[in-house]
Design an enzyme around this catalytic site. Structure first.
Site, PDB file in Angstrom:
ATOM      1  CB  SER A 129      -0.833  -0.014   1.238  1.00  0.00           C
ATOM      2  OG  SER A 129      -1.932   0.839   1.111  1.00  0.00           O
ATOM      3  CG  ASP A 283      -6.419  -3.337  -4.039  1.00  0.00           C
ATOM      4  OD1 ASP A 283      -7.021  -2.459  -3.647  1.00  0.00           O
ATOM      5  OD2 ASP A 283      -5.113  -3.204  -3.631  1.00  0.00           O
ATOM      6  CG  HIS A 312      -5.799  -2.372  -0.007  1.00  0.00           C
ATOM      7  ND1 HIS A 312      -4.723  -2.077  -0.880  1.00  0.00           N
ATOM      8  CD2 HIS A 312      -5.100  -1.823   1.255  1.00  0.00           C
ATOM      9  CE1 HIS A 312      -3.836  -1.357  -0.528  1.00  0.00           C
ATOM     10  NE2 HIS A 312      -4.085  -1.294   0.859  1.00  0.00           N
TER      11      HIS A 312
END
Length: 335
Positions: A129, A283, A312
């Protein structure tokens, strides 16, 4: 985990033009730096995360093996441990904390590595991320000093759709009456609850919910999962810190700096490090199509999609099969 330490950089001028008089990076390390100083892995933190969230990929026999490598985990500016709205005194604290970019994070991390240990080269920089966003920045800003790079469930440039999603997360906090323009007397817990409920629909896929995978986590109903997993997910955080991190996320663009002056093709093309970019198939933040467009402009990169319904979280160590997929790719980069 190793004991947390803090690197104090003194006065540090951010990309915004404002100066933090006492810029600090909280960090932990695993393993030992070898005499050649060529066994360094940098593993930056994610949104709303700290070094305590990194262990799933660290350990003997894993790619990030502390018996082989010197693993440094710097906490991202704004996360509450490094310099952040919640720990910076007035007039730069709280809602007056300056905007931070990943360019700022990377320059400060580079200064820390060089000052504390004399490190000039990274064997690998990787992250999930926002940690992956920093990995992209490292490889573009210091292309001759990064041998390998991996980003899992992240991007080099925040896409417009993700920017809009983050606007919703911001206003979930800002519209709580307790927020008071950021000068709150207590944390806006109603806003955090709204943010958690909204985030629950973005973090995981439709198929994950269709299969009721929350049952695997010990929850008895969908409402039980939302109430116990998400309503209080951010209660221990600081609202201004979360907004600072969102601003950094929204500003993510590896070309928005003095090196590339907005030329995204040049910034991506400058990444010579062997790179494996791993988006999650489901995601919503960082879909594979966005990463495919980035990888197409990188001379030594490969796209590997994590075929997972965990959205995610495919890159976040929630499911062992997904974690094994990421670990195997990192082992290739380190081979």
């Amino acid at each position: 985990m190793s004991d947390q330490k803090v690197y104090s950089a003194g006065a540090f001028t951010l990309q915004s033009g404002l100066t933090l008089p006492d810029a600090r990076v909280a960090y932990v390390t695993h393993g030992t730096l070898n005499p050649a100083k060529d066994n360094v892995i940098l593993y930056p933190t994610r949104y709303a995360g700290t070094h305590d969230d990194q262990p799933p990929l660290i350990g003997p026999g894993k790619a990030l093996d502390p018996e082989k490598y010197f693993i440094v985990i710097p906490n991202t500016l704004g996360n509450g441990l490094s310099s952040s709205p919640s720990n910076t005194p007035a007039p730069l604290g709280g809602p007056d904390f300056p905007r931070v970019t990943h360019y700022d994070n990377v320059l400060l991390q580079e200064q820390m590595l060089r000052t504390l240990w004399g490190i000039e080269e990274l064997r690998l920089v990787c992250g999930w991320s926002m940690g992956g966003q920093q990995s992209f920045h490292w490889a573009a800003i210091f292309p001759g000093r990064v041998r390998a790079m991996s980003c899992f469930c992240g991007q080099a440039i925040t896409a417009p759709h993700t920017h809009v999603f983050l606007e919703g997360m911001k206003y979930a906090l800002k519209t709580d009456a307790a927020f008071m323009g950021g000068y709150y007397r207590e944390q806006p817990w109603r806003g955090f609850t709204a943010q958690g409920r909204a985030w629950a629909g973005w973090a995981l896929s439709q198929e994950w919910y269709r299969q009721e995978r929350w049952r695997d986590l010990g929850f008895t109903s969908l409402e039980d999962y939302l109430k116990r997993a998400w309503d209080g997910a951010y209660f221990k955080r600081d609202a201004n810190d979360m907004l600072s991190l969102i601003a950094t996320w929204q500003a993510c663009d590896i070309s928005d700096n003095p090196l590339y002056n907005g030329d995204r093709a040049a910034a991506l093309g400058a990444i010579t490090a062997r790179s494996i970019i791993m988006p999650g198939r489901t995601d919503f933040y960082f879909p594979p199509e966005d990463n495919a467009a980035e990888v197409a402009q990188m001379p030594n990169a490969e796209l590997r999609v994590i075929e997972s319904i965990w959205g995610h979280y495919a890159g976040g160590g929630k499911l062992q099969a997904d974690t094994d997929f990421v670990d195997a790719a990192l082992k290739e980069l380190l081979a």
